[in-house]
Design an enzyme around this catalytic site. Structure first.
Site, PDB file in Angstrom:
ATOM      1  N   GLY A   1     -27.880   7.581  10.785  1.00  0.00           N
ATOM      2  CA  GLY A   1     -28.287   7.583   9.444  1.00  0.00           C
ATOM      3  C   GLY A   1     -27.533   6.534   8.732  1.00  0.00           C
TER       4      GLY A   1
ATOM      5  N   LYS B   1     -29.612  -9.099  16.982  1.00  0.00           N
ATOM      6  CA  LYS B   1     -28.396  -9.224  17.961  1.00  0.00           C
ATOM      7  C   LYS B   1     -28.453 -10.678  18.414  1.00  0.00           C
ATOM      8  CE  LYS B   1     -27.916  -5.070  16.800  1.00  0.00           C
ATOM      9  NZ  LYS B   1     -27.063  -4.553  15.570  1.00  0.00           N
TER      10      LYS B   1
END
EC number: 2.1.1.186
Length: 362
Positions: free
Chosen positions: A222, A305
């Protein structure tokens, strides 16, 4: 001035160098790159004596992925005498007039940071010297050029200027953000920095306001959801993993235990889409394209990424592909990409889809 000094993350000099070489060439400013691995900066030396002056005017810092900050600089000031560091620096900046701020900086490396105390000590007498010469105003102004003096080693510095409207507001191009004690993970800082990098404070007040609906793909535990909740948004957190209990107690989060690549928002009034999943960048890009084509969000911030090699090339290809696909689908958009301070081997992309008139996201 003929040198463009660019700050970047240590280890990303080749990527920053490849980018500035291409972008400068596109602007017909010829030159060559000087850099060393892990120095955390790149020098683009222009063939034209005024080449760097052209670049700081015409090349938007916000359009560069790997540069945190840039400034036009003169030749390297080496072997600055210990008894008088100020004099040679002031003399090298004689062509400047009425600048609004002075920043004495270092590259972002452990070795260079050892000079930080010296830089702070030098700032006061250097500021006085620059005011006396007329290069610096008596009172700071955020509308005037910024003088940069960057020490790359003991007695070695580049001195020059950036334009206030085309410069990072942060010292060394690094925002100073505090990790909230109740944030579920440090990744929270990435989204916090991204909002500040891509939106002005005024834009955040209207586009990151309370009551907007958001989706966080790959939300567990989160970290990014936390930033959305902190700004008053209602969040659909999508992840098969568990969410932070305190976030769930806010009543602003609904947890969907699902695969982010297969999730379809039940409501079509989503404003923000955020995504920080450890996946191949091309696959994440395809997911963002699909959401954009379906009209499932207004603005998105997502991470890509990076591979170990050819990182600039990989990012360029992916961004070009996203742009081409959205254009083919007649989608009007604005896209920015940055290697943020809190990013590691990844870059952060902001994609803003301009909505049809009359569409409500409240």
């Amino acid at each position: 001035m003929k040198n463009l000094f660019l700050f970047c993350r240590s280890g990303y000099e080749k990527d920053c160098a490849a980018e500035i070489q291409q972008r400068a060439t596109e602007l017909n400013v010829g030159g060559f790159v000087k850099t060393n691995i892990n120095d955390a900066y790149v020098i683009y030396q222009c063939f034209d004596d005024n080449g760097a002056d052209t670049l700081v005017k015409e090349l938007a810092l916000s359009s560069l992925v790997f540069a945190r900050q840039m400034f036009a600089a003169g030749e390297l000031l080496s072997d600055l005498p210990e008894q008088d560091r100020v004099g040679p620096i002031v003399a090298s900046l004689a062509a400047l007039s009425k600048c609004g701020e002075l920043r004495v900086e270092t590259p972002d490396t452990n070795e260079a940071k050892e000079l930080s105390a010296f830089c702070r000590k030098l700032t006061v007498p250097l500021r006085q010297g620059l005011k006396k010469s007329g290069a610096l105003l008596n009172a700071e102004s955020d509308r005037r050029p910024i003088i940069h003096v960057c020490f790359i080693g003991p007695g070695k510095a580049y001195a020059g200027y950036s334009l206030s409207h085309n410069s990072s507001p942060h010292f060394m191009g690094i925002p100073r953000l505090r990790m909230a004690a109740d944030a579920p993970s440090r990744s929270s800082l990435k989204l916090d920095e991204a909002f500040g990098a891509f939106l002005t404070k005024e834009e955040q007040e209207t586009r990151c306001r309370s009551g907007l609906n958001a989706v966080d793909l790959g939300a567990c535990p989160g970290g990014w959801t936390y930033q959305l909740v902190r700004r008053g948004m209602m969040v659909a957190a999508v992840d098969n993993g568990p969410m932070d209990p305190k976030l769930m107690e806010t009543g602003q989060v609904k947890h969907y235990r699902a695969d982010g690549f297969r999730f379809e928002p039940p409501r079509k009034n989503v404003y923000w889409l955020v995504c920080d999943m450890v996946e191949k960048p091309a696959r994440v890009a395809e997911l963002m394209e699909a959401w954009a084509i379906n009209g499932w969000f207004k603005e998105a911030i997502f991470n890509l990424k990076l591979p170990m090699k050819s990182r600039y090339k990989e990012v360029s290809v992916i961004l070009e592909t996203i742009g081409a696909i959205l254009t083919e689908n007649e989608i009007d958009f604005k896209m920015q990409c940055k290697h943020l301070y809190h990013d590691r081997d990844e870059v952060t992309v902001h994609l803003w889809i301009f909505p049809e008139k009359g569409v409500s996201y409240a």
